[in-house]
Write a protein that holds these residues in place. Sequence first.
Motif, PDB file in Angstrom:
ATOM      1  N   LEU A 108       2.257   1.716  -3.470  1.00 39.34           N
ATOM      2  CA  LEU A 108       1.225   2.207  -4.392  1.00 39.34           C
ATOM      3  C   LEU A 108       0.948   3.695  -4.176  1.00 39.34           C
ATOM      4  O   LEU A 108       0.778   4.445  -5.141  1.00 39.34           O
ATOM      5  CB  LEU A 108      -0.065   1.406  -4.236  1.00 39.34           C
ATOM      6  CG  LEU A 108      -0.092   0.055  -4.911  1.00 39.34           C
ATOM      7  CD1 LEU A 108      -1.340  -0.722  -4.507  1.00 39.34           C
ATOM      8  CD2 LEU A 108      -0.029   0.208  -6.420  1.00 39.34           C
ATOM      9  N   ILE A 109       0.909   4.107  -2.929  1.00 46.60           N
ATOM     10  CA  ILE A 109       0.693   5.529  -2.637  1.00 46.60           C
ATOM     11  C   ILE A 109       1.845   6.350  -3.206  1.00 46.60           C
ATOM     12  O   ILE A 109       1.637   7.411  -3.812  1.00 46.60           O
ATOM     13  CB  ILE A 109       0.534   5.752  -1.122  1.00 46.60           C
ATOM     14  CG1 ILE A 109      -0.790   5.143  -0.648  1.00 46.60           C
ATOM     15  CG2 ILE A 109       0.606   7.239  -0.763  1.00 46.60           C
ATOM     16  CD1 ILE A 109      -0.923   5.059   0.866  1.00 46.60           C
ATOM     17  N   SER A 110       3.071   5.836  -3.034  1.00 46.84           N
ATOM     18  CA  SER A 110       4.237   6.535  -3.587  1.00 46.84           C
ATOM     19  C   SER A 110       4.166   6.600  -5.102  1.00 46.84           C
ATOM     20  O   SER A 110       4.442   7.644  -5.700  1.00 46.84           O
ATOM     21  CB  SER A 110       5.526   5.818  -3.162  1.00 46.84           C
ATOM     22  OG  SER A 110       5.707   5.905  -1.776  1.00 46.84           O
ATOM     23  N   ALA A 111       3.799   5.487  -5.730  1.00 46.13           N
ATOM     24  CA  ALA A 111       3.714   5.454  -7.196  1.00 46.13           C
ATOM     25  C   ALA A 111       2.667   6.442  -7.699  1.00 46.13           C
ATOM     26  O   ALA A 111       2.877   7.124  -8.711  1.00 46.13           O
ATOM     27  CB  ALA A 111       3.386   4.042  -7.673  1.00 46.13           C
ATOM     28  N   ARG A 112       1.567   6.533  -7.008  1.00 46.79           N
ATOM     29  CA  ARG A 112       0.524   7.481  -7.422  1.00 46.79           C
ATOM     30  C   ARG A 112       1.013   8.919  -7.298  1.00 46.79           C
ATOM     31  O   ARG A 112       0.799   9.744  -8.196  1.00 46.79           O
ATOM     32  CB  ARG A 112      -0.734   7.280  -6.587  1.00 46.79           C
ATOM     33  CG  ARG A 112      -1.852   8.173  -7.025  1.00 46.79           C
ATOM     34  CD  ARG A 112      -3.114   7.914  -6.274  1.00 46.79           C
ATOM     35  NE  ARG A 112      -4.181   8.702  -6.869  1.00 46.79           N
ATOM     36  CZ  ARG A 112      -5.426   8.595  -6.523  1.00 46.79           C
ATOM     37  NH1 ARG A 112      -5.799   7.719  -5.609  1.00 46.79           N
ATOM     38  NH2 ARG A 112      -6.337   9.340  -7.087  1.00 46.79           N
ATOM     39  N   ALA A 113       1.696   9.219  -6.200  1.00 44.34           N
ATOM     40  CA  ALA A 113       2.231  10.574  -6.012  1.00 44.34           C
ATOM     41  C   ALA A 113       3.255  10.899  -7.092  1.00 44.34           C
ATOM     42  O   ALA A 113       3.273  12.014  -7.629  1.00 44.34           O
ATOM     43  CB  ALA A 113       2.849  10.711  -4.623  1.00 44.34           C
ATOM     44  N   THR A 118      11.963  12.588  -8.567  1.00 42.31           N
ATOM     45  CA  THR A 118      11.927  11.205  -8.090  1.00 42.31           C
ATOM     46  C   THR A 118      13.315  10.583  -8.127  1.00 42.31           C
ATOM     47  O   THR A 118      14.016  10.680  -9.126  1.00 42.31           O
ATOM     48  CB  THR A 118      10.973  10.357  -8.951  1.00 42.31           C
ATOM     49  OG1 THR A 118       9.669  10.929  -8.875  1.00 42.31           O
ATOM     50  CG2 THR A 118      10.913   8.926  -8.466  1.00 42.31           C
ATOM     51  N   ALA A 144       3.376   9.616 -10.112  1.00 41.95           N
ATOM     52  CA  ALA A 144       2.647   9.796 -11.371  1.00 41.95           C
ATOM     53  C   ALA A 144       1.984  11.167 -11.429  1.00 41.95           C
ATOM     54  O   ALA A 144       1.996  11.828 -12.471  1.00 41.95           O
ATOM     55  CB  ALA A 144       1.605   8.694 -11.540  1.00 41.95           C
ATOM     56  N   GLU A 145       1.414  11.612 -10.315  1.00 42.20           N
ATOM     57  CA  GLU A 145       0.733  12.908 -10.299  1.00 42.20           C
ATOM     58  C   GLU A 145       1.691  14.067 -10.530  1.00 42.20           C
ATOM     59  O   GLU A 145       1.310  15.083 -11.104  1.00 42.20           O
ATOM     60  CB  GLU A 145      -0.040  13.084  -8.989  1.00 42.20           C
ATOM     61  CG  GLU A 145      -1.280  12.212  -8.934  1.00 42.20           C
ATOM     62  CD  GLU A 145      -2.029  12.302  -7.619  1.00 42.20           C
ATOM     63  OE1 GLU A 145      -1.526  12.936  -6.662  1.00 42.20           O
ATOM     64  OE2 GLU A 145      -3.122  11.722  -7.536  1.00 42.20           O
ATOM     65  N   ARG A 146       2.934  13.911 -10.098  1.00 36.99           N
ATOM     66  CA  ARG A 146       3.897  14.991 -10.359  1.00 36.99           C
ATOM     67  C   ARG A 146       4.763  14.686 -11.581  1.00 36.99           C
ATOM     68  O   ARG A 146       5.807  15.306 -11.792  1.00 36.99           O
ATOM     69  CB  ARG A 146       4.735  15.283  -9.117  1.00 36.99           C
ATOM     70  CG  ARG A 146       5.627  14.196  -8.645  1.00 36.99           C
ATOM     71  CD  ARG A 146       6.490  14.690  -7.468  1.00 36.99           C
ATOM     72  NE  ARG A 146       7.518  13.734  -7.197  1.00 36.99           N
ATOM     73  CZ  ARG A 146       7.454  12.785  -6.276  1.00 36.99           C
ATOM     74  NH1 ARG A 146       6.405  12.692  -5.500  1.00 36.99           N
ATOM     75  NH2 ARG A 146       8.457  11.942  -6.117  1.00 36.99           N
ATOM     76  N   LYS A 147       4.300  13.701 -12.361  1.00 37.90           N
ATOM     77  CA  LYS A 147       4.939  13.326 -13.626  1.00 37.90           C
ATOM     78  C   LYS A 147       6.409  12.944 -13.459  1.00 37.90           C
ATOM     79  O   LYS A 147       7.240  13.206 -14.314  1.00 37.90           O
ATOM     80  CB  LYS A 147       4.769  14.430 -14.657  1.00 37.90           C
ATOM     81  CG  LYS A 147       3.307  14.665 -15.023  1.00 37.90           C
ATOM     82  CD  LYS A 147       3.166  15.790 -16.005  1.00 37.90           C
ATOM     83  CE  LYS A 147       1.759  16.039 -16.458  1.00 37.90           C
ATOM     84  NZ  LYS A 147       0.676  15.959 -15.561  1.00 37.90           N
ATOM     85  N   GLU A 172       0.838  -1.204   0.000  1.00 34.62           N
ATOM     86  CA  GLU A 172       0.000   0.000   0.000  1.00 34.62           C
ATOM     87  C   GLU A 172       0.871   1.252   0.000  1.00 34.62           C
ATOM     88  O   GLU A 172       0.605   2.211  -0.726  1.00 34.62           O
ATOM     89  CB  GLU A 172      -0.913  -0.010   1.216  1.00 34.62           C
ATOM     90  CG  GLU A 172      -1.886   1.150   1.259  1.00 34.62           C
ATOM     91  CD  GLU A 172      -2.815   1.059   2.446  1.00 34.62           C
ATOM     92  OE1 GLU A 172      -2.778   1.983   3.288  1.00 34.62           O
ATOM     93  OE2 GLU A 172      -3.572   0.068   2.536  1.00 34.62           O
TER      94      GLU A 172
END
Length: 75
Positions: free
Chosen positions: A31-36, A45, A38-41, A28
């Motif tokens: 996944l939260i990290s991956a979503r963040a 990272t 993705a949101e900042r493109k 989890e």
Amino acid sequence: MQTEMIDKLFLELSQVTTAKTARELELEDLLISARAIAERKGEGTAWERFSERLRQAGIGTITPRTFRVLPDDDE
């Protein structure tokens, strides 16, 4: 007395079945990290560190599904 014991057992069972395992918490978090990310493109990272963390979690590099933009998707 018997119904009281059954109630306690059901309560204990519900707590066990809703508890998350350490593995679930780790995935989890990833996944939260991956979503963040993705949101900042992907900006800012540390890709090598993120990739290593995924590897340690047992997540391989082969994508089982792709999420391509479809004609009816809003970009």
